[in-house]
Write an enzyme that holds these catalytic residues in place. Sequence first.
Site, PDB file in Angstrom:
ATOM      1  N   MET A  23       0.845  -1.196   0.000  1.00  0.00           N
ATOM      2  CA  MET A  23       0.000   0.000   0.000  1.00  0.00           C
ATOM      3  C   MET A  23       0.885   1.253   0.000  1.00  0.00           C
ATOM      4  O   MET A  23       0.419   2.338   0.316  1.00  0.00           O
ATOM      5  CB  MET A  23      -0.917  -0.005   1.219  1.00  0.00           C
ATOM      6  CG  MET A  23      -1.899  -1.170   1.176  1.00  0.00           C
ATOM      7  SD  MET A  23      -3.381  -0.876   2.124  1.00  0.00           S
ATOM      8  CE  MET A  23      -2.698  -0.644   3.742  1.00  0.00           C
ATOM      9  N   LEU A  26       6.730   2.979   1.524  1.00  0.00           N
ATOM     10  CA  LEU A  26       7.650   1.841   1.603  1.00  0.00           C
ATOM     11  C   LEU A  26       8.765   2.075   2.617  1.00  0.00           C
ATOM     12  O   LEU A  26       9.261   3.185   2.764  1.00  0.00           O
ATOM     13  CB  LEU A  26       8.256   1.560   0.222  1.00  0.00           C
ATOM     14  CG  LEU A  26       7.259   1.239  -0.895  1.00  0.00           C
ATOM     15  CD1 LEU A  26       8.001   0.810  -2.157  1.00  0.00           C
ATOM     16  CD2 LEU A  26       6.260   0.160  -0.485  1.00  0.00           C
ATOM     17  N   HIS A  27       9.120   0.998   3.305  1.00  0.00           N
ATOM     18  CA  HIS A  27      10.216   1.038   4.262  1.00  0.00           C
ATOM     19  C   HIS A  27      11.056  -0.227   4.070  1.00  0.00           C
ATOM     20  O   HIS A  27      10.821  -1.005   3.123  1.00  0.00           O
ATOM     21  CB  HIS A  27       9.693   1.168   5.696  1.00  0.00           C
ATOM     22  CG  HIS A  27       8.623   0.181   6.053  1.00  0.00           C
ATOM     23  ND1 HIS A  27       8.855  -1.171   6.114  1.00  0.00           N
ATOM     24  CD2 HIS A  27       7.298   0.344   6.330  1.00  0.00           C
ATOM     25  CE1 HIS A  27       7.751  -1.799   6.437  1.00  0.00           C
ATOM     26  NE2 HIS A  27       6.774  -0.909   6.564  1.00  0.00           N
ATOM     27  N   GLU A  28      11.992  -0.432   4.980  1.00  0.00           N
ATOM     28  CA  GLU A  28      12.931  -1.542   4.828  1.00  0.00           C
ATOM     29  C   GLU A  28      12.209  -2.896   4.791  1.00  0.00           C
ATOM     30  O   GLU A  28      12.687  -3.830   4.158  1.00  0.00           O
ATOM     31  CB  GLU A  28      13.935  -1.469   5.983  1.00  0.00           C
ATOM     32  CG  GLU A  28      15.271  -2.095   5.732  1.00  0.00           C
ATOM     33  CD  GLU A  28      15.879  -1.783   4.358  1.00  0.00           C
ATOM     34  OE1 GLU A  28      16.258  -2.759   3.682  1.00  0.00           O
ATOM     35  OE2 GLU A  28      15.970  -0.612   3.943  1.00  0.00           O
ATOM     36  N   GLY A  29      11.062  -3.007   5.463  1.00  0.00           N
ATOM     37  CA  GLY A  29      10.301  -4.265   5.437  1.00  0.00           C
ATOM     38  C   GLY A  29       9.821  -4.584   4.027  1.00  0.00           C
ATOM     39  O   GLY A  29       9.942  -5.724   3.548  1.00  0.00           O
ATOM     40  N   HIS A  30       9.307  -3.562   3.333  1.00  0.00           N
ATOM     41  CA  HIS A  30       8.867  -3.770   1.946  1.00  0.00           C
ATOM     42  C   HIS A  30      10.067  -4.066   1.041  1.00  0.00           C
ATOM     43  O   HIS A  30      10.012  -4.910   0.150  1.00  0.00           O
ATOM     44  CB  HIS A  30       8.176  -2.515   1.407  1.00  0.00           C
ATOM     45  CG  HIS A  30       6.943  -2.112   2.152  1.00  0.00           C
ATOM     46  ND1 HIS A  30       6.901  -1.022   2.986  1.00  0.00           N
ATOM     47  CD2 HIS A  30       5.693  -2.637   2.178  1.00  0.00           C
ATOM     48  CE1 HIS A  30       5.697  -0.888   3.492  1.00  0.00           C
ATOM     49  NE2 HIS A  30       4.933  -1.864   3.030  1.00  0.00           N
ATOM     50  N   GLN A  54     -10.207  -2.284   2.596  1.00  0.00           N
ATOM     51  CA  GLN A  54      -9.704  -2.971   3.789  1.00  0.00           C
ATOM     52  C   GLN A  54      -9.542  -2.056   4.985  1.00  0.00           C
ATOM     53  O   GLN A  54      -9.037  -2.472   6.018  1.00  0.00           O
ATOM     54  CB  GLN A  54      -8.393  -3.700   3.480  1.00  0.00           C
ATOM     55  CG  GLN A  54      -7.188  -2.806   3.274  1.00  0.00           C
ATOM     56  CD  GLN A  54      -5.998  -3.609   2.788  1.00  0.00           C
ATOM     57  OE1 GLN A  54      -6.005  -4.117   1.662  1.00  0.00           O
ATOM     58  NE2 GLN A  54      -4.994  -3.772   3.618  1.00  0.00           N
ATOM     59  N   LYS A 143       5.211  -9.990   9.326  1.00  0.00           N
ATOM     60  CA  LYS A 143       4.702  -8.923  10.193  1.00  0.00           C
ATOM     61  C   LYS A 143       3.167  -8.994  10.291  1.00  0.00           C
ATOM     62  O   LYS A 143       2.584  -8.786  11.339  1.00  0.00           O
ATOM     63  CB  LYS A 143       5.164  -7.582   9.609  1.00  0.00           C
ATOM     64  CG  LYS A 143       4.348  -6.360   9.930  1.00  0.00           C
ATOM     65  CD  LYS A 143       4.695  -5.829  11.286  1.00  0.00           C
ATOM     66  CE  LYS A 143       4.044  -4.515  11.637  1.00  0.00           C
ATOM     67  NZ  LYS A 143       2.858  -4.124  10.941  1.00  0.00           N
TER      68      LYS A 143
HETATM   69  P1  AMP Z   1       1.450  -2.883   3.529  1.00  0.00           P
HETATM   70  O1  AMP Z   1       2.016  -1.885   2.563  1.00  0.00           O
HETATM   71  O2  AMP Z   1       1.484  -2.431   4.941  1.00  0.00           O
HETATM   72  O3  AMP Z   1       0.130  -3.450   3.079  1.00  0.00           O
HETATM   73  O4  AMP Z   1       2.464  -4.111   3.494  1.00  0.00           O
HETATM   74  C1  AMP Z   1       2.817  -4.721   2.282  1.00  0.00           C
HETATM   75  C2  AMP Z   1       3.583  -5.972   2.583  1.00  0.00           C
HETATM   76  O5  AMP Z   1       4.757  -5.641   3.325  1.00  0.00           O
HETATM   77  C3  AMP Z   1       2.798  -6.953   3.428  1.00  0.00           C
HETATM   78  O6  AMP Z   1       3.041  -8.263   2.943  1.00  0.00           O
HETATM   79  C4  AMP Z   1       3.371  -6.762   4.789  1.00  0.00           C
HETATM   80  O7  AMP Z   1       3.283  -7.907   5.613  1.00  0.00           O
HETATM   81  C5  AMP Z   1       4.827  -6.460   4.464  1.00  0.00           C
HETATM   82  N1  AMP Z   1       5.472  -5.760   5.576  1.00  0.00           N
HETATM   83  C6  AMP Z   1       5.042  -4.642   6.210  1.00  0.00           C
HETATM   84  N2  AMP Z   1       5.872  -4.336   7.221  1.00  0.00           N
HETATM   85  C7  AMP Z   1       6.839  -5.288   7.237  1.00  0.00           C
HETATM   86  C8  AMP Z   1       7.988  -5.527   8.056  1.00  0.00           C
HETATM   87  N3  AMP Z   1       8.308  -4.737   9.072  1.00  0.00           N
HETATM   88  N4  AMP Z   1       8.748  -6.599   7.774  1.00  0.00           N
HETATM   89  C9  AMP Z   1       8.430  -7.429   6.744  1.00  0.00           C
HETATM   90  N5  AMP Z   1       7.374  -7.258   5.928  1.00  0.00           N
HETATM   91  C10 AMP Z   1       6.581  -6.205   6.166  1.00  0.00           C
END
Ligand code: AMP
Length: 299
Positions: A23, A26-30, A54, A143
Amino acid sequence: MKVVRRIADLRLGSADVGLVPTMGALHEGHRALFRAARTENDVVVGSLFVNPAQFDEHADLERYPRDERRDGELASQAGADILFAPTVDEMYPAGFATSVEVLGLSERLEGVSRGGEHFRGVSTVVTKLLGMAQPHVAYFGQKDAQQLVVIRRLVADLNLPVRVQACPTVRERDGLAMSSRNARLAPAERSRAVALSEALRAAAQRAGEGERSAEALLDVALAAMLARDVQPEYLELVDPETLHPCEQLTREALLAVAARVGETRLIDNAILRPSAASTEATQTNYTPHEERLPRKAIA
Ligand code: AMP
């Protein structure tokens, strides 16, 4: 990297495609998801869509951070070839009438707190994205543990030809799970937000010492949260596949937590293992959710 807005322009031919649904913000997780996709696929597609379906709180949707230029740069640096950034009308044209609902699993944990529409919205948009990009592999973060369980179920139940790949949670140095919502935390809230990961770590440590009673493990986790003056919205030890509560830690279990810190709602989770089977939980605190489906790509 190419930016595509229309479904009709997502022509990917027969290439092996890896899809990373996001969505934005973006951060290090993405970025970790993009990097994983880059190593395994010919073409990496990132989707950037703040899915209104959602969001259970209108204000949360309104406040959701949006910066497509920055997201595009980050996705490109992390290995994306295509950024699919459709409008709401492109995703939900007039007459749109179908939704995907994963019964049972969607009603627990986040489903109790956020209501049924949340996972209905997630399941529907993910099913649509899988149909549009037709990836061999789709990447999701541990996460959002319940989201992963729900998506694995819908992919299996609808016989969708895709492998769901889980990637470990990426954290800040102090343990806070990275999230687009962390930016909303005021400095004093930011220090308290570590309560969630500290609770998980405390329970993982106690499990590593041999504790198997869910009640005792949850007590330890709760005490860690209250020490930071954070009250959980839920704090549960559940089966990682059915999400039913566990009474004893006899095999792997998912410890899931949600809490508001100020106005900001945060979630986190960890896999706990009984100590006799493994000491990993005490060594790493946060053990990635293992891939449960066969790793082979389904043609
Ligand atoms: P979102 O943009 O929040 O819908 O997240 C997109 C994808 O990134 C989803 O599959 C999340 O589970 C994953 N995501 C979000 N935060 C993290 C994180 N800290 N570490 C790993 N994956 C993440």
